[in-house]
Design an enzyme around this catalytic site. Structure first.
Site, PDB file in Angstrom:
ATOM      1  N   ASP A  33      53.326  45.383  39.525  1.00  0.00           N
ATOM      2  CA  ASP A  33      53.809  44.275  40.339  1.00  0.00           C
ATOM      3  C   ASP A  33      55.160  44.576  41.008  1.00  0.00           C
ATOM      4  O   ASP A  33      56.122  43.800  40.867  1.00  0.00           O
ATOM      5  CB  ASP A  33      53.958  43.013  39.461  1.00  0.00           C
ATOM      6  CG  ASP A  33      52.700  42.705  38.666  1.00  0.00           C
ATOM      7  OD1 ASP A  33      51.597  42.899  39.205  1.00  0.00           O
ATOM      8  OD2 ASP A  33      52.819  42.253  37.511  1.00  0.00           O
TER       9      ASP A  33
ATOM     10  N   GLU B 265      46.576  35.848  44.299  1.00  0.00           N
ATOM     11  CA  GLU B 265      47.819  35.883  43.525  1.00  0.00           C
ATOM     12  C   GLU B 265      48.826  36.767  44.255  1.00  0.00           C
ATOM     13  O   GLU B 265      48.534  37.327  45.318  1.00  0.00           O
ATOM     14  CB  GLU B 265      47.572  36.387  42.095  1.00  0.00           C
ATOM     15  CG  GLU B 265      47.009  37.786  42.013  1.00  0.00           C
ATOM     16  CD  GLU B 265      46.673  38.218  40.582  1.00  0.00           C
ATOM     17  OE1 GLU B 265      46.537  37.362  39.689  1.00  0.00           O
ATOM     18  OE2 GLU B 265      46.531  39.431  40.379  1.00  0.00           O
TER      19      GLU B 265
END
Ligand code: FUB
Length: 445
Positions: free
Chosen positions: A31, A202
């Protein structure tokens, strides 16, 4: 689901990690939110870990956050743990649920946003914030989570008029809200962003380019899996129009990204799991991204070479090549840190690596990290292709075997300057199938 078989065991933990793709190899990072503060590149990733013995981590095992800063042309510094799961003032203890964070600067202060499971059990993830005078902390963590929002993957943006926005995800929706000037509360209610395609989404990452708002996000297609997609709008909170994919599915389990302009080039940061072989032990990566004249984004293909121009004192990870002939790349053996090497080198094997920064010609020597089980042969460094100008020759000597590593050094002939592509050419007797294993090269003054 894939079986958990990490290919490599962690051998060492260093504070300075160096690599092409993946960007670092001494720990697993996912991420990656990249940010440029005062012309310096930082990455705010999450941290995938192997569950400690006796711990049944939920889905991912994510205990804390590290921050990375680019210290040279190609050297990522690990600034250490900046927040541990058990230091979250409002967080559930030992949750192993520290998912994707972000950091943004306002008036010389750095605000770090992170999702964590709350100890009040009200919902899956709340979002907390900390503030620091430095991009690498230490941060002072707010005692409570931000009220009025819940979800994962905070993505921040400050518009030209100074209004800050926070975006976050939850299942099939992306929501957004205005933030107060103090950056710690929302102003009004969070709204569902309109125009985001159906399906699981997301990792919203917002930015503005040529007056248009871009909302990039991970989008899961039922048949294809995780892609990185984007939508555009004339207004920060939408409605948005879906505009296509930035990266196709790369058989990744997840993909989470950020987009940043650094030294005049756009870069897409994302993650993959090529070192571990397991989709929950990921490694952050980066590749250049381009806009077309009409503002649409060209699809990015993942490369080994990635970004960055190694210069004096940066390792040149030659196994992250631009092209290779007659040789392979395989995982390093022996006591070397995680990573790959050029192996199976034969007479006239060659490996090209583009964009080495020789600067003003101060590099006088070059080092090579080698392991060899034979006593004859050499390898040469050429500028450009295999027939380009010869700048260095290394003899091949027996190091104790193909897993026994040595650093050797030789002089650079003529002093190249500026950005140069280099090609390593291996030489030995015809029929030799393993001349030398080469891990990295390094320019020295
Ligand atoms: O890293 C944990 C979660 O996986 C992130 O929050 C998502 O974006 C996905 O990458």
């Amino acid at each position: 689901m894939k079986k958990f078989i990490p290919i490599l065991v962690f051998i060492c933990f260093t504070h300075v990690a160096i690599s092409q793709n993946p960007l670092i190899t001494h720990m697993h990072t996912a991420d990656p939110t990249a940010r440029v503060f005062n012309d310096k590149l930082y990455i705010y990733p999450s941290h995938d870990a192997i569950p400690p013995e006796g711990i049944k981590a939920p889905r991912f095992c994510m205990p804390d956050y590290h921050i990375f800063s680019l210290e040279n042309g190609n050297t990522w510094k690990d600034n250490g743990v900046i927040l541990d799961q058990n230091e979250v003032p409002w967080g559930k203890k030992n949750s192993y649920g520290m998912w994707a964070p972000d950091c943004i600067e306002r008036d010389g202060k750095y605000y770090y946003y992170y999702p964590a499971p709350p100890n009040d059990g009200t919902t899956f993830r709340r979002i907390g914030v900390g503030v620091s005078k430095s991009p690498t902390g230490p941060f002072t963590w707010e005692k409570d989570y931000i009220k009025g929002i819940d979800g994962i993957d905070p993505g921040l943006m400050i518009d030209d008029d100074g209004q800050a926005y926070i975006f976050f995800a939850g299942g099939k929706t992306i929501k957004g809200a205005k933030l107060n000037k103090n950056m710690k509360q929302i102003d009004g209610d969070a709204i569902k962003i309109q125009g985001i395609p159906a399906g699981y989404v997301e990792g919203p990452f917002p930015f503005k380019y040529n007056g248009t708002y871009y909302l990039t996000f991970a989008h899961v297609f039922p048949d294809e899996g995780y892609t990185i997609a984007y939508a555009t709008s004339k207004s920060p909170l939408g409605p948005y129009v879906y505009s296509g994919k930035i990266m196709d599915n790369i058989d990744n389990g997840t993909n989470h990204h950020s987009v940043v302009k650094y030294k005049g080039k756009w870069i897409l940061f994302y993650h993959w799991w090529s070192i571990s072989g397991y989709s929950k032990l990921r490694s952050m990566r980066a590749d250049y991204m381009e806009f077309k004249d009409d503002g649409t984004i060209k699809k990015v293909k993942p490369t080994l070479r990635g970004i960055g121009n190694p210069t004096i004192n940066d390792t040149i990870q030659i196994d992250r090549y631009n092209s290779i002939q007659n040789a392979k790349t395989t995982f390093v053996g022996g006591n070397e840190p995680n990573g790959w090497m050029v192996s199976d080198t034969k007479m006239m094997s060659n490996v090209r690596f583009n964009g080495v920064d020789f600067g003003e010609g101060k590099a006088t020597k070059i080092q090579a990290r080698v392991a060899s089980g034979q006593r004859n042969g050499s390898f040469e460094i050429h500028l450009g292709g295999a027939k380009g100008q010869l700048i260095a020759t290394f003899p091949v000597n027996y190091t104790g075997g193909y897993n026994t590593w040595e650093t050797i050094e030789t002089d650079i002939i003529d002093k190249p300057t500026g950005l140069q592509d280099i090609t390593v050419v291996f030489k030995s007797v015809w029929g030799a199938t393993k001349i030398v294993n080469l891990n990295w090269l390094l320019l020295k003054e």
